[in-house]
Motif scaffolding. Structure first.
Motif, short mmCIF file in Angstrom:
data_model
loop_
_atom_site.label_atom_id
_atom_site.label_comp_id
_atom_site.label_asym_id
_atom_site.label_seq_id
_atom_site.Cartn_x
_atom_site.Cartn_y
_atom_site.Cartn_z
N LEU A 193 0.84 -1.19 0.00
CA LEU A 193 0.00 0.00 0.00
C LEU A 193 0.88 1.24 0.00
N TYR A 194 0.58 2.19 -0.89
CA TYR A 194 1.29 3.47 -0.97
C TYR A 194 0.33 4.57 -0.50
N VAL A 195 0.74 5.30 0.52
CA VAL A 195 -0.07 6.38 1.07
C VAL A 195 0.64 7.69 0.77
N PHE A 196 -0.01 8.55 -0.01
CA PHE A 196 0.52 9.88 -0.29
C PHE A 196 -0.03 10.81 0.79
N ASP A 197 0.85 11.22 1.68
CA ASP A 197 0.44 11.94 2.89
C ASP A 197 1.00 13.35 2.85
N GLY A 198 0.12 14.33 2.99
CA GLY A 198 0.60 15.70 2.98
C GLY A 198 -0.56 16.66 2.97
N SER A 199 -0.45 17.67 2.12
CA SER A 199 -1.44 18.74 2.08
C SER A 199 -2.15 18.75 0.75
N THR A 200 -3.45 19.07 0.77
CA THR A 200 -4.16 19.25 -0.49
C THR A 200 -3.93 20.64 -1.06
N VAL A 201 -3.32 21.54 -0.27
CA VAL A 201 -2.97 22.86 -0.78
C VAL A 201 -1.82 22.71 -1.75
N VAL A 228 5.01 3.59 2.53
CA VAL A 228 4.77 2.28 1.93
C VAL A 228 4.60 1.25 3.03
N PHE A 229 3.53 0.44 2.93
CA PHE A 229 3.23 -0.61 3.89
C PHE A 229 3.09 -1.94 3.15
N ASP A 230 3.53 -3.03 3.77
CA ASP A 230 3.43 -4.33 3.12
C ASP A 230 2.00 -4.87 3.22
N PRO A 231 1.69 -6.03 2.59
CA PRO A 231 0.31 -6.52 2.58
C PRO A 231 -0.28 -6.83 3.96
N SER A 232 0.58 -6.89 4.98
CA SER A 232 0.08 -7.12 6.33
C SER A 232 -0.04 -5.84 7.14
N GLY A 233 0.34 -4.71 6.54
CA GLY A 233 0.25 -3.43 7.22
C GLY A 233 1.51 -3.00 7.92
N ASN A 234 2.61 -3.74 7.74
CA ASN A 234 3.88 -3.36 8.36
C ASN A 234 4.52 -2.22 7.58
#
Length: 475
Positions: A74-82, A91-97
């Motif tokens: 899983l790829y999480v793009f974390d930041g601001s919408t501005v 980045v997290f593996d299929p188990s959430g690590n």
């Protein structure tokens, strides 16, 4: 469940609006039933990320995008919408690590300078559309920077700046700002062309007679944009807007001197409730899209072209009545009042009487803070009049395809701005069933093996990403 009626090379009138679209080629038409067959939203939770207090990688800010690769990471793009706000990729593996984090703000290669659009290829290549760099930045599966693929021509020189250079620069900025979807086969992303035109120092360009879906090839140093679908453009019930001001852009496309580009135009915005051009990609590269107010899905051959299949349901759009127009205006006034405490000056955007049409997909990229180094500040003013209304409320509000070829189609709810039921069908025209309104949201990302990610906010607006596994029949 598999319910459908095939009518090869037959065209069915659907709505007055749809009749205006010319049908110039033969195609297979599949009519699905009008009666919903309910399915239960019984999803297994796999893991969730995002806490109020914890390690830095656990605490999420604003999450504009999530995506999966073929390994289920899983790829999480974390930041601001501005626009201009910094973004990091978790980045997290299929188990959430937790696996890794990459991305930092800056002017150099691989650093984010006004990131705005995001995608992940199935091999783990991460793509970030960066307005400050006027192109797409590519990172490999380990987060290492690969290269920049430019959009809209080469660097702009302040010494030889002319109207053509400025128009090219602005075109590149606008193209990069569009949301992107990765090609399941690799090597490209897809975008929906902007519906309105902006001219630097001059009038707006002539409006097109269709709405394009572009394939953007990313193999070379410069992006190769080509039109792969010419979707129907509804009869224009125009809503006028005056846009003026200046927009800074890095002269070198990433770290060079910033130039302030003057903007002056009258822009024809889409009418309120005009049907959006919605699209997604099936695993073999076929494009599925909706471009009218009726319940109609068009499916192309792999890579695009004319639709070879049309999937329909006999669900009619509701007319837009004076009561609906007044209700819409009231809701927009409430939203504007709720947002009145936000400082427009902090975003670099001066908006006068903004009434962006719901469902139009209209936006103004490039008018925000976090400007390229050396910029003296972009000040863009939008003056909009009373909204014009499309005569029908489109049936389809959103659509997205899973990794295994199911198409999720969200319908408009009974309330004016509410989400409705979600139909699940296949690209071949099989009807799987319908989730009742409120049973589930549309996933923010689909992944392999039935994985689906949902971005959720608690009462404190703290973001959490929940990964669930979908039953086989709907994935």
């Amino acid at each position: 469940m598999s319910i459908r009626t095939r009518r090869a090379f037959h065209f069915v009138p659907l709505t007055v609006a749809l009749l205006a679209a010319p049908l110039l080629h033969a195609q297979e038409v599949i009519e699905l039933p009008g009666r919903d067959s309910g399915i239960e939203a019984d999803f297994e939770e796999v893991f969730r990320v995002g806490v109020l207090d914890g390690e830095s990688w656990e605490m999420l800010g604003t999450v504009p995008k999530v995506a999966f690769d073929a390994r289920g990471n899983l790829y999480v793009f974390d930041g601001s919408t501005v626009i201009g706000g910094n973004v990091r990729v978790l980045v997290f593996d299929p188990s959430g690590n937790f696996v890794r984090e990459f991305g930092s703000s800056g002017q150099g290669p691989g650093e984010f300078n006004t990131p705005i659009s995001y995608a992940v290829m199935r091999d783990g290549t991460t793509i970030v559309g960066d307005m400050g760099h006027r192109g797409y930045q590519l990172f490999d599966e380990t987060g290492e920077f690969l290269r920049l693929v430019r959009v809209g021509g080469g660097p702009v020189s302040s010494a030889t700046l002319n109207i053509a250079d400025m128009s090219s620069a602005l075109e590149g900025l606008m193209a990069v700002a569009l949301p992107i979807q990765s090609d399941p086969r690799g090597g490209a992303v897809y975008t929906v062309g902007a519906g309105s035109s902006f001219m630097v120092g001059g009038p707006a360009q002539e409006q097109p007679d269709h709405r394009p879906i572009h394939r953007v090839g990313l193999e070379g140093e410069d992006a190769e944009r080509s039109v792969v679908v010419e979707a129907w453009l509804p009869p224009q019930v125009e809503q006028e807007a005056e846009i003026s001001g200046s927009l800074p852009v890095s002269a070198g496309g990433g770290g060079g001197q910033a130039i302030s580009l003057p903007i002056s135009s009258g822009v024809a915005m889409p009418a309120t409730f005009e049907p959006r051009l919605l699209n997604s990609l099936l695993p073999d590269g076929r494009i599925v899209y909706s471009d009218s107010s009726a319940w109609v899905l068009n499916v192309t051959a792999p890579g695009g072209g004319a639709a070879v299949r049309r999937i329909t349901r006999p669900l009619r759009p509701r007319p837009v009545t004076p009561r609906i127009e007044e209700e819409y205006k009231r809701l927009m006034e409430e939203r504007q009042e709720a947002a009145s405490n936000l400082s427009a000056g902090s975003s670099g955007l001066n908006v006068s009487s903004v009434m962006i049409p719901i469902g139009s997909g209209a936006s103004l990229p490039g008018a925000a803070g976090g400007l390229p180094s050396g910029a003296e500040g972009g000040d863009i003013s939008i003056n909009m009049g009373e909204p014009s209304f499309y005569p029908e409320l489109p049936v389809i509000e959103d659509l997205s395809a899973t990794w295994e070829g199911r198409i999720w189609v969200m319908r408009r709810g009974d309330e004016l701005l509410a989400d409705g039921p979600i139909d699940v069908v296949t690209g071949d025209g099989d009807y799987v069933g319908t989730y009742r309104a409120g049973a589930t949201r549309m996933p923010d990302a689909f992944g392999p093996d039935g994985l689906a990610a949902f971005i959720e906010l608690d009462e404190l607006e703290v973001a959490t990403v929940v990964v669930r596994r979908l039953p086989a029949e709907v994935r």
